[in-house]
Design a protein around this motif. Structure first.
Motif, mmCIF file in Angstrom:
data_model
loop_
_atom_site.group_PDB
_atom_site.id
_atom_site.type_symbol
_atom_site.label_atom_id
_atom_site.label_comp_id
_atom_site.label_asym_id
_atom_site.label_seq_id
_atom_site.Cartn_x
_atom_site.Cartn_y
_atom_site.Cartn_z
ATOM 1 N N GLU A 65 1.292 -1.205 0.089
ATOM 2 C CA GLU A 65 0.180 0.144 -0.209
ATOM 3 C C GLU A 65 0.771 1.434 -0.516
ATOM 4 O O GLU A 65 0.744 1.927 -0.276
ATOM 5 N N VAL A 66 2.418 1.331 0.297
ATOM 6 C CA VAL A 66 2.798 2.394 0.514
ATOM 7 C C VAL A 66 3.206 2.644 -0.808
ATOM 8 O O VAL A 66 3.230 3.828 -1.287
ATOM 9 N N ALA A 67 3.917 1.398 -1.568
ATOM 10 C CA ALA A 67 4.626 1.690 -2.533
ATOM 11 C C ALA A 67 3.811 2.387 -3.426
ATOM 12 O O ALA A 67 3.955 2.882 -4.323
ATOM 13 N N LYS A 68 2.045 1.769 -3.403
ATOM 14 C CA LYS A 68 0.999 1.659 -4.158
ATOM 15 C C LYS A 68 1.024 3.292 -4.457
ATOM 16 O O LYS A 68 1.044 4.428 -5.009
ATOM 17 N N SER A 69 0.851 4.395 -2.622
ATOM 18 C CA SER A 69 0.554 5.530 -2.737
ATOM 19 C C SER A 69 1.629 6.396 -3.100
ATOM 20 O O SER A 69 1.808 7.774 -3.412
ATOM 21 N N LYS A 70 2.822 5.419 -3.816
ATOM 22 C CA LYS A 70 4.495 6.708 -4.051
ATOM 23 C C LYS A 70 4.710 6.285 -5.744
ATOM 24 O O LYS A 70 4.998 6.703 -6.016
ATOM 25 N N HIS A 71 3.383 5.434 -5.969
ATOM 26 C CA HIS A 71 3.013 4.779 -7.421
ATOM 27 C C HIS A 71 4.347 4.646 -7.800
ATOM 28 O O HIS A 71 5.735 4.519 -8.651
ATOM 29 N N ILE A 72 5.252 3.266 -7.275
ATOM 30 C CA ILE A 72 6.364 2.380 -7.452
ATOM 31 C C ILE A 72 5.994 1.193 -8.351
ATOM 32 O O ILE A 72 5.316 0.481 -8.327
ATOM 33 N N GLU A 73 6.228 1.411 -9.580
ATOM 34 C CA GLU A 73 6.308 0.509 -10.778
ATOM 35 C C GLU A 73 6.971 -1.532 -10.144
ATOM 36 O O GLU A 73 7.774 -1.165 -9.595
ATOM 37 N N GLY A 74 5.952 -2.014 -10.585
ATOM 38 C CA GLY A 74 6.523 -3.691 -10.227
ATOM 39 C C GLY A 74 6.386 -3.509 -8.967
ATOM 40 O O GLY A 74 6.961 -5.223 -8.262
ATOM 41 N N ARG A 75 5.323 -3.240 -8.257
ATOM 42 C CA ARG A 75 5.307 -3.391 -6.877
ATOM 43 C C ARG A 75 5.061 -4.502 -6.718
ATOM 44 O O ARG A 75 4.890 -5.421 -5.382
ATOM 45 N N SER A 76 3.851 -5.284 -7.324
ATOM 46 C CA SER A 76 2.966 -6.402 -7.550
ATOM 47 C C SER A 76 3.982 -8.029 -7.210
ATOM 48 O O SER A 76 3.274 -8.851 -7.070
ATOM 49 N N LYS A 77 4.504 -7.443 -8.246
ATOM 50 C CA LYS A 77 5.908 -8.889 -8.464
ATOM 51 C C LYS A 77 6.793 -8.736 -6.951
ATOM 52 O O LYS A 77 7.793 -9.834 -6.973
ATOM 53 N N MET A 78 6.568 -7.649 -6.090
ATOM 54 C CA MET A 78 7.906 -7.606 -5.368
ATOM 55 C C MET A 78 7.799 -8.716 -3.745
ATOM 56 O O MET A 78 6.772 -8.060 -3.196
ATOM 57 N N GLU A 82 11.962 -6.369 -1.332
ATOM 58 C CA GLU A 82 12.315 -5.518 -2.326
ATOM 59 C C GLU A 82 11.187 -4.486 -2.149
ATOM 60 O O GLU A 82 11.805 -2.871 -2.764
ATOM 61 N N LEU A 83 10.549 -4.553 -1.524
ATOM 62 C CA LEU A 83 9.569 -3.426 -0.961
ATOM 63 C C LEU A 83 10.179 -2.532 -0.200
ATOM 64 O O LEU A 83 9.303 -1.114 -0.866
ATOM 65 N N ILE A 84 10.520 -3.047 1.326
ATOM 66 C CA ILE A 84 11.357 -2.166 1.358
ATOM 67 C C ILE A 84 12.533 -1.570 1.097
ATOM 68 O O ILE A 84 12.387 -0.123 1.130
ATOM 69 N N ALA A 85 12.992 -1.903 -0.323
ATOM 70 C CA ALA A 85 14.575 -0.867 -0.500
ATOM 71 C C ALA A 85 13.812 -0.448 -1.642
ATOM 72 O O ALA A 85 13.995 0.744 -1.732
ATOM 73 N N ALA A 86 12.565 -0.885 -2.206
ATOM 74 C CA ALA A 86 12.049 0.259 -3.016
ATOM 75 C C ALA A 86 11.783 1.308 -2.972
ATOM 76 O O ALA A 86 11.449 2.747 -2.897
ATOM 77 N N ILE A 87 10.734 1.106 -1.714
ATOM 78 C CA ILE A 87 10.418 2.581 -0.940
ATOM 79 C C ILE A 87 11.469 3.358 -0.297
ATOM 80 O O ILE A 87 11.565 5.061 -0.292
ATOM 81 N N ARG A 88 12.644 2.690 -0.103
ATOM 82 C CA ARG A 88 13.527 3.997 0.638
ATOM 83 C C ARG A 88 14.082 4.589 -0.589
ATOM 84 O O ARG A 88 14.272 5.876 -0.305
ATOM 85 N N ARG A 89 14.230 3.683 -2.020
ATOM 86 C CA ARG A 89 14.914 5.012 -2.800
ATOM 87 C C ARG A 89 13.902 5.586 -3.082
ATOM 88 O O ARG A 89 14.526 6.873 -3.623
ATOM 89 N N ALA A 90 12.867 5.431 -3.256
ATOM 90 C CA ALA A 90 11.701 6.606 -3.110
ATOM 91 C C ALA A 90 12.236 7.369 -2.647
ATOM 92 O O ALA A 90 11.040 9.157 -2.829
#
Length: 91
Positions: A65-78, A82-90
């Motif tokens: 849900e956090v990744a969705k609000s940040k519009h992170i692509e490919g989140r459904s396959k993470m 991986e979600l934690i890393a992507a959220i921190r990068r974003a």
């Protein structure tokens, strides 16, 4: 700890207490289980049922849900890490 995790911890404590009542004592539960249940309950009381701030304390669904609000692509396959890393990068 998220609200869902707090509820799960509360259910775990209630389940353990119910099992202990059926056995008539908590002392028959393994020592580590008793310690873990006490720790879960103490942490939940300390936060007043509020979620934890650390990403590692959240469930994958909460992270999604956090990744969705940040519009992170490919989140459904993470996965969770991986979600934690992507959220921190974003940011």
């Amino acid at each position: 700890m998220t609200r869902r995790q707090a509820e799960a911890a509360r259910r775990n404590v209630e389940k353990a207490q119910k099992a202990a009542r059926a056995k008539k004592t908590l002392t028959k539960l393994p020592k580590q289980t008793r310690r873990d249940l006490g720790h879960q309950a103490a942490m939940s009381r300390q936060r007043g049922g509020q979620p934890g701030h650390n990403l590692e304390d959240r469930t994958r669904q909460d992270l999604y849900e956090v990744a969705k609000s940040k519009h992170i692509e490919g989140r459904s396959k993470m996965g969770k890490s991986e979600l934690i890393a992507a959220i921190r990068r974003a940011g």
